[in-house]
Design a protein around this motif. Structure first.
Motif, PDB file in Angstrom:
ATOM      1  N   GLY A 143      41.011  44.626  32.214  1.00 15.60           N
ATOM      2  CA  GLY A 143      40.982  45.823  33.045  1.00 15.60           C
ATOM      3  C   GLY A 143      40.393  45.599  34.417  1.00 15.60           C
ATOM      4  N   THR A 144      39.637  44.513  34.576  1.00 15.86           N
ATOM      5  CA  THR A 144      39.047  44.233  35.885  1.00 15.86           C
ATOM      6  C   THR A 144      40.111  43.656  36.814  1.00 15.86           C
ATOM      7  OG1 THR A 144      38.418  41.984  35.270  1.00 15.86           O
ATOM      8  CG2 THR A 144      36.818  43.716  34.830  1.00 15.86           C
ATOM      9  N   THR A 145      39.826  43.700  38.108  1.00 13.18           N
ATOM     10  CA  THR A 145      40.764  43.166  39.097  1.00 13.18           C
ATOM     11  C   THR A 145      41.028  41.682  38.838  1.00 13.18           C
ATOM     12  OG1 THR A 145      39.891  44.710  40.736  1.00 13.18           O
ATOM     13  CG2 THR A 145      41.177  42.850  41.556  1.00 13.18           C
ATOM     14  N   GLY A 146      39.960  40.964  38.521  1.00 18.33           N
ATOM     15  CA  GLY A 146      40.106  39.537  38.265  1.00 18.33           C
ATOM     16  C   GLY A 146      41.047  39.264  37.105  1.00 18.33           C
ATOM     17  N   TYR A 147      40.867  40.010  36.046  1.00 23.86           N
ATOM     18  CA  TYR A 147      41.717  39.835  34.863  1.00 23.86           C
ATOM     19  C   TYR A 147      43.175  40.080  35.217  1.00 23.86           C
ATOM     20  CZ  TYR A 147      43.838  40.583  30.297  1.00 23.86           C
ATOM     21  OH  TYR A 147      44.662  40.495  29.201  1.00 23.86           O
ATOM     22  N   LEU A 148      43.426  41.201  35.890  1.00 26.89           N
ATOM     23  CA  LEU A 148      44.802  41.562  36.253  1.00 26.89           C
ATOM     24  C   LEU A 148      45.428  40.532  37.191  1.00 26.89           C
ATOM     25  CD1 LEU A 148      44.238  45.380  36.707  1.00 26.89           C
ATOM     26  CD2 LEU A 148      45.398  44.212  34.822  1.00 26.89           C
ATOM     27  N   THR A 149      44.639  40.049  38.147  1.00 24.66           N
ATOM     28  CA  THR A 149      45.135  39.035  39.083  1.00 24.66           C
ATOM     29  C   THR A 149      45.518  37.759  38.335  1.00 24.66           C
ATOM     30  OG1 THR A 149      43.754  39.882  40.870  1.00 24.66           O
ATOM     31  CG2 THR A 149      44.566  37.630  41.088  1.00 24.66           C
TER      32      THR A 149
END
Length: 103
Positions: free
Chosen positions: A69-75
DNA sequence: ACTGTGACACAGG
DNA sequence: CCCTGTGCCACAG
């Protein structure tokens, strides 16, 4: 600014991971000469230069170690999928995408 | 020096 | 498959 040898070794290895393939933290630690330093490889990744393909580094279960759910994960997930890596149940099939190593 | 913490990994149950 | 405990190594306070 010079990072210690282990950290730079890990970063150098990350730079070598081919497109569409992945490496685990444990793998990187082993290739860097410290088979039992997976956690330290994780720390090295936290300090990884953004220019490197850091998204190709995942954990031994084939999942991303960043919080879902974090930006890092999605990226990270989007970049891997862009390279053809398929996610099933939030994980990838390591036997299929794992980088054999530098040599 | 000691304790807590972490983008980890593996063995058990 | 899940969750838990234990081992691991270095950094932060």
């Amino acid at each position: 600014m010079a990072a210690d040898n282990f950290t730079s070794a890990v970063h150098a290895l990350v730079a070598r991971i081919p497109r569409g393939q992945v490496a685990t933290y444990g793998d990187l630690a082993a290739y860097a000469g410290r088979p039992r330093a997976a956690r330290q490889a994780g720390y090295a990744m936290h300090r990884c230069p953004p220019a490197l393909p850091w998204h190709r580094v995942i954990n031994a279960r084939g999942a991303l170690s960043l919080a879902p759910g974090t930006t890092g994960y999605l990226t990270q997930r989007r970049r891997l999928e862009d390279e053809g890596v398929v996610f099933i149940g939030g994980r990838v099939e390591l036997s299929r995408y794992r980088w054999p190593g530098p040599g």
